[in-house]
Design an enzyme around this catalytic site. Structure first.
Site, PDB file in Angstrom:
ATOM      1  CE  LYS A  14      -8.846  -3.447   1.094  1.00  0.00           C
ATOM      2  NZ  LYS A  14      -8.518  -2.033   1.556  1.00  0.00           N
ATOM      3  NE  ARG A  89     -13.310  -0.274  -0.541  1.00  0.00           N
ATOM      4  CZ  ARG A  89     -12.536  -0.655  -1.249  1.00  0.00           C
ATOM      5  NH1 ARG A  89     -12.399  -1.775  -2.119  1.00  0.00           N
ATOM      6  NH2 ARG A  89     -11.239  -0.239  -0.768  1.00  0.00           N
ATOM      7  NE  ARG A 128      -1.925   2.867  -3.103  1.00  0.00           N
ATOM      8  CZ  ARG A 128      -2.778   1.961  -2.611  1.00  0.00           C
ATOM      9  NH1 ARG A 128      -2.459   0.728  -2.730  1.00  0.00           N
ATOM     10  NH2 ARG A 128      -3.807   2.600  -2.360  1.00  0.00           N
ATOM     11  NE  ARG A 134      -4.959   3.627  -5.855  1.00  0.00           N
ATOM     12  CZ  ARG A 134      -5.353   2.571  -5.261  1.00  0.00           C
ATOM     13  NH1 ARG A 134      -4.773   1.388  -5.267  1.00  0.00           N
ATOM     14  NH2 ARG A 134      -6.532   2.605  -4.633  1.00  0.00           N
ATOM     15  NE  ARG A 145      -8.967   5.614  -1.076  1.00  0.00           N
ATOM     16  CZ  ARG A 145      -7.759   5.233  -1.364  1.00  0.00           C
ATOM     17  NH1 ARG A 145      -6.806   6.108  -1.479  1.00  0.00           N
ATOM     18  NH2 ARG A 145      -7.062   4.056  -1.206  1.00  0.00           N
TER      19      ARG A 145
END
Ligand code: B4P
Length: 191
Positions: A14, A89, A128, A134, A145
């Site tokens: 996204k 969401r 990532r 992160r 998630r």
């Protein structure tokens, strides 16, 4: 106006594809994830509250993100249109977004849903996490998630399909290949 929702599971691309859409169509980017991360970095009250949910891979409460969106729409009106990345969401957020846009006589032109296999999503997010550090890109949080996406976010697809706005995009392949698929859809839109 060209208001686009970019939709998909965590790691579906996204944010990556939003950047390309902004470059080509000059849209205003609204990423609730980026906004929340900046609140956390700046140690605001909102950020401290949001971190409790985000670090566990949970969604931040609806009223918090809806308020953020509301403020943005009032203080940062878009010229060409918005690219909504990571919002809505939940069904409640989807309905709130429709209300906010309707008040401005605006609507969503298209919802681009990036479709990616779960194994590929997990692989991308772990990679990532290794690079960016992160907090929510760890194996355990990613699992949570993905569950949250399937349970709370995926039902929005039906909501937008009923409105005839949903377009599924194959989100596998190179970033440019995926963007070519997106361009074909956006260039056909009337705005
Ligand atoms: P987000 O910031 O939206 O996190 P995300 O879903 O992981 O990001 P995205 O999907 O944009 O990442 P991308 O694929 O581009 O949200 C983070 C958290 O904030 C949520 O879990 C939630 O707690 C909270 N939150 C945000 N919005 C909320 C809301 N509305 N309501 C409640 N809570 C909310 O990138 C993933 C990786 O894949 C990158 O490293 C990228 O380089 C790579 N990649 C992308 N495309 C690729 C490709 N084609 N091939 C290979 N790699 C690719």
């Amino acid at each position: 106006m060209l208001n686009i929702v970019i939709f998909g599971a965590p790691g579906s691309g996204k944010g990556t594809q939003s950047q390309k859409l902004i470059d080509k169509y000059h849209l205003m980017h609204i990423s609730t994830g980026d906004i929340l991360r900046s609140e956390i970095e700046n140690r605001t009250e909102l950020g401290k509250h949001a971190a409790k949910f985000m670090n566990r891979g949970k969604l931040v409460p609806d009223e918090m993100v809806i308020d953020i969106l509301h403020e943005l729409f009032i203080h940062k009106p878009a010229k060409v249109g918005y690219i909504l990345d990571g919002f809505p969401r939940t069904l409640e957020q989807g309905r709130a977004l429709d209300d906010m846009l309707q008040r401005e006589n605006e609507n969503i032109k298209v919802v681009l849903s990036l479709e990616v296999d779960e194994a590929v999503l997990t692989e991308r997010l772990i990679k990532r996490g290794e690079i960016s550090g992160r907090n929510d890109d760890t194996a355990e949080t990613i699992k949570s998630r993905l569950q949250v996406y399937n349970r709370q976010t995926a039902p929005l697809k039906e909501y937008y399909a009923t409105q005839d706005k949903l377009v599924n995009i194959n989100g596998m392949g190179t970033i440019d290949e995926i963007f070519t698929r997106i361009e074909k859809v956006v260039d056909r839109l009337d705005y």
